[in-house]
Write an enzyme that holds these catalytic residues in place. Sequence first.
Site, mmCIF file in Angstrom:
data_model
loop_
_atom_site.group_PDB
_atom_site.id
_atom_site.type_symbol
_atom_site.label_atom_id
_atom_site.label_comp_id
_atom_site.label_asym_id
_atom_site.label_seq_id
_atom_site.Cartn_x
_atom_site.Cartn_y
_atom_site.Cartn_z
ATOM 1 N N ASP A 174 62.360 -17.315 -11.624
ATOM 2 C CA ASP A 174 61.126 -17.820 -10.683
ATOM 3 C C ASP A 174 60.018 -18.733 -11.493
ATOM 4 O O ASP A 174 58.863 -18.136 -11.504
ATOM 5 C CB ASP A 174 60.726 -16.326 -10.037
ATOM 6 C CG ASP A 174 61.530 -15.359 -9.392
ATOM 7 O OD1 ASP A 174 61.161 -15.656 -8.248
ATOM 8 O OD2 ASP A 174 62.303 -15.185 -9.897
ATOM 9 N N ASP B 297 64.954 -19.305 -7.825
ATOM 10 C CA ASP B 297 63.563 -20.028 -7.674
ATOM 11 C C ASP B 297 63.017 -20.930 -8.757
ATOM 12 O O ASP B 297 62.333 -20.602 -9.580
ATOM 13 C CB ASP B 297 62.512 -18.838 -7.554
ATOM 14 C CG ASP B 297 62.893 -18.002 -6.118
ATOM 15 O OD1 ASP B 297 63.748 -18.565 -5.492
ATOM 16 O OD2 ASP B 297 62.134 -17.160 -5.856
ATOM 17 N N TYR C 152 60.018 -24.053 -6.319
ATOM 18 C CA TYR C 152 59.093 -23.513 -5.268
ATOM 19 C C TYR C 152 58.820 -24.683 -4.398
ATOM 20 O O TYR C 152 57.643 -24.910 -3.912
ATOM 21 C CB TYR C 152 57.916 -22.831 -5.876
ATOM 22 C CG TYR C 152 58.220 -21.439 -6.176
ATOM 23 C CD1 TYR C 152 57.878 -20.347 -5.260
ATOM 24 C CD2 TYR C 152 58.853 -21.067 -7.474
ATOM 25 C CE1 TYR C 152 58.194 -19.110 -5.805
ATOM 26 C CE2 TYR C 152 59.247 -19.924 -7.762
ATOM 27 C CZ TYR C 152 58.794 -19.098 -7.017
ATOM 28 O OH TYR C 152 59.044 -17.757 -7.294
ATOM 29 N N ASN D 114 65.775 -17.345 -3.133
ATOM 30 C CA ASN D 114 65.490 -17.719 -1.649
ATOM 31 C C ASN D 114 64.584 -19.050 -1.485
ATOM 32 O O ASN D 114 64.460 -19.263 -0.484
ATOM 33 C CB ASN D 114 64.665 -16.418 -1.170
ATOM 34 C CG ASN D 114 63.472 -16.146 -2.024
ATOM 35 O OD1 ASN D 114 63.636 -15.837 -3.275
ATOM 36 N ND2 ASN D 114 62.073 -16.226 -1.524
ATOM 37 N N HIS E 4 59.796 -6.744 -2.571
ATOM 38 C CA HIS E 4 60.868 -6.919 -2.315
ATOM 39 C C HIS E 4 62.151 -5.837 -2.520
ATOM 40 O O HIS E 4 63.018 -5.754 -2.811
ATOM 41 C CB HIS E 4 61.653 -8.103 -3.113
ATOM 42 C CG HIS E 4 60.807 -9.442 -3.316
ATOM 43 N ND1 HIS E 4 60.873 -10.093 -2.091
ATOM 44 C CD2 HIS E 4 60.166 -9.884 -4.051
ATOM 45 C CE1 HIS E 4 59.999 -11.386 -2.017
ATOM 46 N NE2 HIS E 4 59.589 -11.179 -3.518
ATOM 47 N N HIS F 78 63.315 -12.735 -8.564
ATOM 48 C CA HIS F 78 62.769 -12.571 -7.284
ATOM 49 C C HIS F 78 61.458 -11.767 -7.228
ATOM 50 O O HIS F 78 60.528 -11.839 -6.515
ATOM 51 C CB HIS F 78 63.770 -11.849 -6.334
ATOM 52 C CG HIS F 78 63.577 -11.637 -5.186
ATOM 53 N ND1 HIS F 78 63.025 -13.129 -4.503
ATOM 54 C CD2 HIS F 78 63.680 -10.867 -3.899
ATOM 55 C CE1 HIS F 78 63.103 -12.739 -2.977
ATOM 56 N NE2 HIS F 78 63.538 -11.421 -2.803
#
Length: 449
Positions: free
Chosen positions: A151, A178, A181, A211, A305, A332
């Site tokens: 991320d 990720d 972004y 995601n 999450h 995540h």
Amino acid sequence: MEKSWLTVSLHLLTILSSIQFPRSHASSDYSRQPPRSLIFTPHHRSDSDPQQVHISLVGRDRMKVSWITDDKSARSIVEYGKIPGKYEASATGEHTSYNYFFYSSGKIHNVEIGPLEAGTVYYYRCGGSGQEFYFKTPPSSFPIEFAVVGDLGQTEWTASTLRHVNKTNYDVLLLPGDLSYADSDQSLWDCFGRLVEPYASHRPWMVTEGNHEIEIFPIIYPHGFKAFNSRWPMPFQESGSTSNLYYSFEVAGCHVIMLGSYAEFDEKSSQYKWLTGDLGKVDRRRTPWLIVLIHAPWYNTNLAHKGEGESMRKAMEKLLYEARVDVVFAGHVHAYERFTRVYNNKADACGPIHVTIGDGGNREGLALTFEKPTSASLSVYREPSFGHGRLRILNQTHAFWSWHRNNDSDSILGDSLWLQSLSVSRQCTQFQQDQASPPLVSVNLNDEL
């Protein structure tokens, strides 16, 4: 129009990133800092000069060099050699581009170079012009060190994380999803590529999707991952995969599997069938370490999450357990958490260690709230701080894991432990009959499992 859209998007993201969140009730005394502003990395080179240069492993002795040019006539060629400015070899590759609504990408070049010698510094130039880059190939045998960052994003915290990662030599960076972004603002993919170029052009980055890479738009872009697949092609074909969203690779005695949390994963899916076949080919005599990366964690005591990886866990966990996977890294959740060896929600000496490391520096901030621990908690260490991890595999039997918390100019060791590979564990004997365990090497451990 494009610049106006970008300006508005950057302004909104800056406002969101300035929101203050309540502090965590975690046991650490560290004073957690709020999210930081998005970094916009401009393009200062000519249209024909390469930008967003990054490299990835392809097989045992090859490297893929990827970059973008605004000049659509620029050549997809890489010149390289062991001496600065002296290129003894060259290779020509492929190129692509894509459109996303009103955005048109530059020319995306992908060139495989090699064969290359292990543990060797190579100097290279992309497209026949522009600046010279260099990288060091990973070693052919132990020890090897992985940097692990999830991320990532492109904020001031991201820049801090990358600086800390770069202070110590590592061989390969693993990123469990990720990346940019961008969230459909394609110009932010360009900004991300320019931000990470000083690091991703010098060491191979192996990534899988999260995601924020999906970028689906009904009817027009129903399948998603258009930018991710175009900009960050991984060596999925070499492992028999049919999708850039999941693949495996081997490096210096390690078999690394990058799973796709956002590709189909049930027993009838292509990913499940591929994983079954891939695990069946693993030879623990040749690659005693077996590492898996996913995006949505299967084990998570953070309220953020919660349960999102459960369906994938139920579908695939048994495969990983029977294969004696050593470690599973996830992203995540924007915090750090390490579990004991676990299988089917119970402590199990033959299960993998699960580590959530979605704390690279994203603009959304930290996931501050964990469940209250219980006496039977599988969670060993958890902390909502930005940071990165390092997995240094010393030999066939032992490795050292450490997690480093960002603290502005410093990187503070927050968590660490020694790991013993399950390929040599005396407690875990369910292996194929033709697999022989390598001899146990004596290592001075301070926190051995």
